[in-house]
Design an enzyme around this catalytic site. Structure first.
Site, PDB file in Angstrom:
ATOM      1  CB  ALA A 142      -4.705  -4.001  -2.354  1.00 22.22           C
ATOM      2  N   GLY A 184      -6.246  -8.479   0.090  1.00 20.66           N
ATOM      3  CA  GLY A 184      -5.283  -9.176  -0.760  1.00 20.66           C
ATOM      4  C   GLY A 184      -4.327 -10.028   0.045  1.00 20.66           C
ATOM      5  CD  GLU A 211      -8.435 -11.194  -2.741  1.00 21.98           C
ATOM      6  OE1 GLU A 211      -7.841 -10.104  -2.571  1.00 21.98           O
ATOM      7  OE2 GLU A 211      -9.305 -11.354  -3.610  1.00 21.98           O
ATOM      8  CD  GLU A 268     -11.045  -7.486  -0.085  1.00 26.54           C
ATOM      9  OE1 GLU A 268     -11.738  -7.958   0.843  1.00 26.54           O
ATOM     10  OE2 GLU A 268     -10.028  -8.061  -0.499  1.00 26.54           O
TER      11      GLU A 268
HETATM   12  N1  T1G Z   1      -2.982   0.106   2.429  1.00 27.41           N
HETATM   13  C1  T1G Z   1      -2.260   1.215   2.709  1.00 27.41           C
HETATM   14  N2  T1G Z   1      -2.099   1.713   3.960  1.00 27.41           N
HETATM   15  C2  T1G Z   1      -2.688   1.043   4.962  1.00 27.41           C
HETATM   16  C3  T1G Z   1      -3.464  -0.123   4.749  1.00 27.41           C
HETATM   17  C4  T1G Z   1      -3.591  -0.586   3.411  1.00 27.41           C
HETATM   18  N3  T1G Z   1      -4.284  -1.683   3.127  1.00 27.41           N
HETATM   19  N4  T1G Z   1      -3.928  -0.531   5.967  1.00 27.41           N
HETATM   20  C5  T1G Z   1      -3.460   0.331   6.882  1.00 27.41           C
HETATM   21  N5  T1G Z   1      -2.709   1.273   6.286  1.00 27.41           N
HETATM   22  C6  T1G Z   1      -2.008   2.368   6.946  1.00 27.41           C
HETATM   23  C7  T1G Z   1      -2.947   3.299   7.690  1.00 27.41           C
HETATM   24  O1  T1G Z   1      -3.464   4.268   6.796  1.00 27.41           O
HETATM   25  C8  T1G Z   1      -2.015   3.901   8.718  1.00 27.41           C
HETATM   26  O2  T1G Z   1      -1.226   4.862   8.038  1.00 27.41           O
HETATM   27  C9  T1G Z   1      -1.084   2.728   9.076  1.00 27.41           C
HETATM   28  O3  T1G Z   1      -1.165   1.821   7.964  1.00 27.41           O
HETATM   29  C10 T1G Z   1      -1.515   2.014  10.333  1.00 27.41           C
HETATM   30  O4  T1G Z   1      -2.885   1.650  10.127  1.00 27.41           O
HETATM   31  C11 T1G Z   1      -7.017  -6.861  -3.883  1.00 27.41           C
HETATM   32  C12 T1G Z   1      -8.442  -4.673  -3.243  1.00 27.41           C
HETATM   33  C13 T1G Z   1      -4.609  -3.570   9.180  1.00 27.41           C
HETATM   34  C14 T1G Z   1      -6.360  -3.669  10.969  1.00 27.41           C
HETATM   35  O5  T1G Z   1      -9.209  -3.047   4.274  1.00 27.41           O
HETATM   36  O6  T1G Z   1      -8.008  -2.453   8.698  1.00 27.41           O
HETATM   37  O7  T1G Z   1      -6.820  -5.775  -0.420  1.00 27.41           O
HETATM   38  O8  T1G Z   1      -1.998   6.897   9.337  1.00 27.41           O
HETATM   39  O9  T1G Z   1      -3.726   2.950  12.112  1.00 27.41           O
HETATM   40  O10 T1G Z   1      -5.035   0.241  14.022  1.00 27.41           O
HETATM   41  O11 T1G Z   1      -8.946  -7.816  -2.956  1.00 27.41           O
HETATM   42  O12 T1G Z   1      -5.060  -0.701   9.185  1.00 27.41           O
HETATM   43  O13 T1G Z   1       0.097   5.665   9.994  1.00 27.41           O
HETATM   44  O14 T1G Z   1       0.008   6.985   7.841  1.00 27.41           O
HETATM   45  O15 T1G Z   1      -5.208   1.291  10.898  1.00 27.41           O
HETATM   46  O16 T1G Z   1      -3.066  -1.383  13.826  1.00 27.41           O
HETATM   47  C15 T1G Z   1      -8.158  -4.503   2.203  1.00 27.41           C
HETATM   48  C16 T1G Z   1      -7.242  -1.933   6.058  1.00 27.41           C
HETATM   49  C17 T1G Z   1      -7.531  -3.565   1.212  1.00 27.41           C
HETATM   50  C18 T1G Z   1      -7.378  -3.419   5.739  1.00 27.41           C
HETATM   51  C19 T1G Z   1      -4.291  -2.289  11.274  1.00 27.41           C
HETATM   52  N6  T1G Z   1      -7.547  -4.338   3.500  1.00 27.41           N
HETATM   53  N7  T1G Z   1      -6.437  -1.716   7.237  1.00 27.41           N
HETATM   54  O17 T1G Z   1      -4.946  -1.435  12.182  1.00 27.41           O
HETATM   55  O18 T1G Z   1      -3.269   0.478  12.262  1.00 27.41           O
HETATM   56  S1  T1G Z   1      -8.304  -3.691  -0.374  1.00 27.41           S
HETATM   57  C20 T1G Z   1      -8.132  -3.573   4.441  1.00 27.41           C
HETATM   58  C21 T1G Z   1      -6.924  -1.958   8.486  1.00 27.41           C
HETATM   59  C22 T1G Z   1      -7.713  -5.179  -0.963  1.00 27.41           C
HETATM   60  C23 T1G Z   1      -7.842  -6.976  -2.634  1.00 27.41           C
HETATM   61  C24 T1G Z   1      -8.406  -5.687  -2.175  1.00 27.41           C
HETATM   62  C25 T1G Z   1      -6.024  -1.605   9.626  1.00 27.41           C
HETATM   63  C26 T1G Z   1      -5.318  -2.811  10.255  1.00 27.41           C
HETATM   64  P1  T1G Z   1      -0.738   6.187   8.854  1.00 27.41           P
HETATM   65  P2  T1G Z   1      -3.868   1.662  11.390  1.00 27.41           P
HETATM   66  P3  T1G Z   1      -4.081  -0.523  13.186  1.00 27.41           P
END
Ligand code: T1G
Length: 703
Positions: free
Chosen positions: A68, A107, A110, A130
């Site tokens: 997400a 997501g 999922e 999450e």
């Molecule tokens: N949403 C929006 N922006 C995101 C994002 C996300 N999920 N993940 C990363 N970014 C942005 C981050 O802020 C940065 O932005 C750029 O992408 C590069 O990220 C419905 C509710 C995927 C392992 O928890 O773990 O799904 O600083 O520097 O080191 O059940 O990003 O460049 O402007 O971290 O290569 C669950 C979170 C969401 C994964 C990549 N997903 N992300 O690491 O790059 S909740 C997560 C990460 C959800 C559902 C629920 C890591 C990465 P900027 P980065 P990276």
């Protein structure tokens, strides 16, 4: 409309009867409202296209999808909701197969679970992290994953937030196949399912759970509550997982949605989102950008094979980087390498490291006697005795002995990096790398930018920190940098509470009750009272009780007595009335009025002075952002992450209130140092918080 086109963030390309839908929203294919709408439209189009027999969903770039779009959280929900889109995938009249190219998280994972089959590429991984955002999966993960890999494995995967790699996913039954290139394999599988005319629908099958499985799940959930009960999403995850066993799919989905909705607006989730974005901000260093060159680091030399030096060497060896550990004698070197070897043996015994990984890491570590051994290193890290004369002498020698492009770093916890750099004769190559003990475990690394540190030297350190799994926060040069300078403020406050007649155990109970794993005095006993005593003798500081105990030889756990007693080498201390009596006596001598405070009042006395010191650290430019300071205390000192860190905690209280409470403390204790710092007063007067301060600095390009 041409067969292969890009409807916004989703590519559409029909190949031999298979519609390939490609998530294409750099940098991480986050499932934004636009992508969700485009995916639903592309799926409808594939279902309506007579030339299409089956569908494959894949991701462009290095990830399948990061899940997400977290930037949408806390804002009004936008249709289509992800669960709706995933329901449409599952209900598709044509089989849908996921070709998972990279990480499928949240997501994104999922989405693959709603598909009728999954083919994993070699670099694929599947994770539901999450919980790290204070949430639980909110798009069917808690209901579909148990149906695919069983409730216990599913619960443990969701609770840990850890990902399964391609092999583990195949073994667990999450992926039907693993392929070097998952796309052609997924297309072939999709055609086969279409030809068969039938395909598995995850939600249609109840969770397989015999009595043994249910008992195992109960054990897992009880353990989870014992360890993580303080986090509200733990109980929510348990309820959702149990619903997968007890309720029909649709009801279980509704329960998951309700639990998710309650969590996403919680202070805890807001705090954890703050930490998520703070970690990404910390990597953005003013004055550095993608064009800043870095220097290659293939070999590291670590000077000092003591506890810190050994931990630092281990951290690099674990990342596959060759390390030369340097000491002044064979005997000290052997002792240091033996300590590292013993550390790996313990990790292998505990199962936290495989035997092969331990052997591979140990093979990276070689030893040498004498500073000339730094000659072949690209990075030299000095982890010697915390004494300026010693460090200056070392840097004078390694400044000459190290190669021309080598970076020279000191691991000092609070000394002047500029003074050390000057001794090297090449200050541009010098910076501080302040590891936290144990250096191979603690995530935080304070990267201390000297006045002369070259940009590429700093950029190299930041890149290397990520490579060894550290969270790097840049600090300017100042006594105690960021973390230890604030720790000194807490230590002074804790001592004053002690001198006013509050026993160590009650003060520590207030600290652990707030969410720290260890109290202030218990931590000092663990580290050793001699460390603080030496620093205060050299540089000043207020800790009369700790100083007296150190001078009595009560150095903490290592001597069986410190603030607490440790009979027969016990790891948990017991109260010693002698310490409370000593504190009362010293308090009377110092004219400190006795007062007994409750836990809430004690946390204000302990933590608000830290926030005040942090405001000074910000104002002096030692830290670029308040959110950096949050990261330092969460990752270096155990500040409870679900509060967002000391600065986010202060914002939640409100800086006007913080100022009023500090003014009251300064008056009551007659301590001008507690009067609110100018920056704190200014932000409070303007009705802003530290978050606003950071936003202003970002807008100015200074953070
Ligand atoms: N949403 C929006 N922006 C995101 C994002 C996300 N999920 N993940 C990363 N970014 C942005 C981050 O802020 C940065 O932005 C750029 O992408 C590069 O990220 C419905 C509710 C995927 C392992 O928890 O773990 O799904 O600083 O520097 O080191 O059940 O990003 O460049 O402007 O971290 O290569 C669950 C979170 C969401 C994964 C990549 N997903 N992300 O690491 O790059 S909740 C997560 C990460 C959800 C559902 C629920 C890591 C990465 P900027 P980065 P990276």
């Amino acid at each position: 409309m041409p067969r292969d086109d890009k409807t916004g963030p989703v590519g559409y390309d029909v190949r031999d009867g298979v519609a390939v839908l490609t998530l294409d929203a750099p940098p991480v294919n986050a499932l934004s409202a636009a992508l969700r709408a485009a995916l639903r439209a592309a799926l409808a189009r594939a279902n309506a296209d007579p030339a299409v027999r089956a569908v494959v969903v894949t991701g462009a770039g290095k990830l399948f999808s990061a899940g997400a779009d977290i930037t949408e959280f806390g804002k009004p929900a936008r249709d289509p909701a992800l669960p709706e889109v995933l329901a449409a995938i599952e209900a598709s009249a044509k089989p849908v197969v996921a070709a998972v190219t990279g990480a499928a998280l949240g997501g994104g994972c999922e989405l693959t679970l709603a598909c009728h089959a999954r083919v994993a590429g070699r670099r694929a991984s599947f994770g539901l992290p999450e919980v790290r955002l204070g949430l639980i999966p909110g798009a069917g993960g808690t209901q579909r994953l148990p149906r695919l890999i069983g409730p216990v494995a599913a619960f443990e995967t969701m609770l840990s937030g850890r990902s399964l790699d391609a092999g583990a996913a195949k073994t667990a039954g999450l992926a039907e196949a693993v392929a070097d290139d998952p796309l052609p394999r997924a297309c072939a599988l999709a055609r086969d399912l279409a030809a068969a005319g039938t395909w598995p629908v995850t939600s249609a099958h109840p969770v397989a759970a015999d009595a043994g499985t249910r008992a195992a799940l109960s054990r897992a959930t009880e353990e989870a509550m014992r360890r993580h009960g303080a986090l509200s999403n733990t109980a929510a995850l348990i309820r959702a997982t149990e619903a997968a066993l007890a309720l029909p799919f649709a009801e279980g989905l509704a329960l998951e949605r309700a639990e998710f909705a309650a969590l996403i607006s919680s202070p805890q989730a807001r705090a954890l989102r703050h930490v998520f974005f703070a970690e990404r901000q910390a990597a953005k260093v003013p004055g550095l950008d993608a064009a800043t060159p870095t220097r290659p680091v293939a070999r590291v030399a670590v000077i000092g094979a003591g506890t810190m030096g050994g931990g630092i060497a281990t951290a690099f060896a674990n990342a596959g980087i060759a390390v030369t550990l340097i000491e002044t004698s064979d005997e000290l070197l052997s002792r240091g390498i033996e300590r590292i070897r013993a550390g790996y043996a313990t990790s292998v015994r505990r199962g936290s490291v495989s035997e092969n990984s331990a052997e591979a890491a140990l093979a990276q570590i070689s030893g040498a006697v004498g500073l000339q051994a730094v000659a072949g290193a690209d990075l030299v890290i000095e982890a010697a005795f915390e004494d300026m004369a010693v460090k200056r002498a070392i840097f004078a020698e390694i400044g000459r002995a190290a190669g021309p492009g080598a970076i020279l770093a000191t691991n000092t916890s609070y000394l002047d990096v500029d003074e050390i750099a000057a001794a090297s004769g090449r200050a541009g190559d010098v910076l501080g790398l302040h590891f936290f003990s144990p250096a191979n475990v603690m995530r935080l690394l304070e990267v201390v930018r000297g006045g002369a540190t070259r940009p590429e030297v700093l950029a190299t350190a930041m890149a290397l920190a990520k490579r060894i799994g550290k969270l790097a926060v840049v600090s300017g040069v100042g006594f105690g940098f960021i973390g230890n300078r604030m720790l000194a403020a807490r230590t002074r406050a804790a001592e004053r509470l002690l001198l006013a007649g509050n026993p160590p155990g009650r003060i520590d109970a207030a600290v652990t009750g707030f969410g720290f794993r260890m109290g202030s005095f218990a931590m000092t006993d663990l580290a050793g009272l001699d460390i603080g005593w030496r620093a205060r003798k050299a540089f000043g500081g207020f800790a009369p009780v700790a100083d007296r105990l150190a001078e009595m030889g009560r150095l903490g756990q290592k001597t069986g007595r410190g603030f607490y007693l440790y009979p027969e080498g016990a790891r948990t201390g017991t109260a010693d009335p002698e310490v409370a009596d000593l504190a009362m006596t010293l308090g009377r001598e110092l004219g400190i009025a006795p007062e007994t405070l409750d836990a809430a009042a004690m946390t204000e006395r302990l933590f608000l002075p830290m926030v005040n010191e942090a405001a000074r650290i910000l104002d002096e430019g030692i830290a670029a952002r308040a959110s950096d300071i949050d990261l330092v205390w969460i990752n270096g000192y155990g500040w409870p992450v679900w509060t967002g860190g000391p600065m986010a905690w202060a914002d939640d209280i409100g800086l006007r209130t913080v100022v009023a409470k500090l003014d009251a403390q300064a008056r009551q204790l007659n301590l001008p140092e507690l009067a609110p710092a100018p920056l704190l007063r200014r932000l409070a007067a303007e009705g802003r918080g530290f978050a606003g301060f950071d936003a202003e600095r970002r807008a100015e390009g200074r953070a």
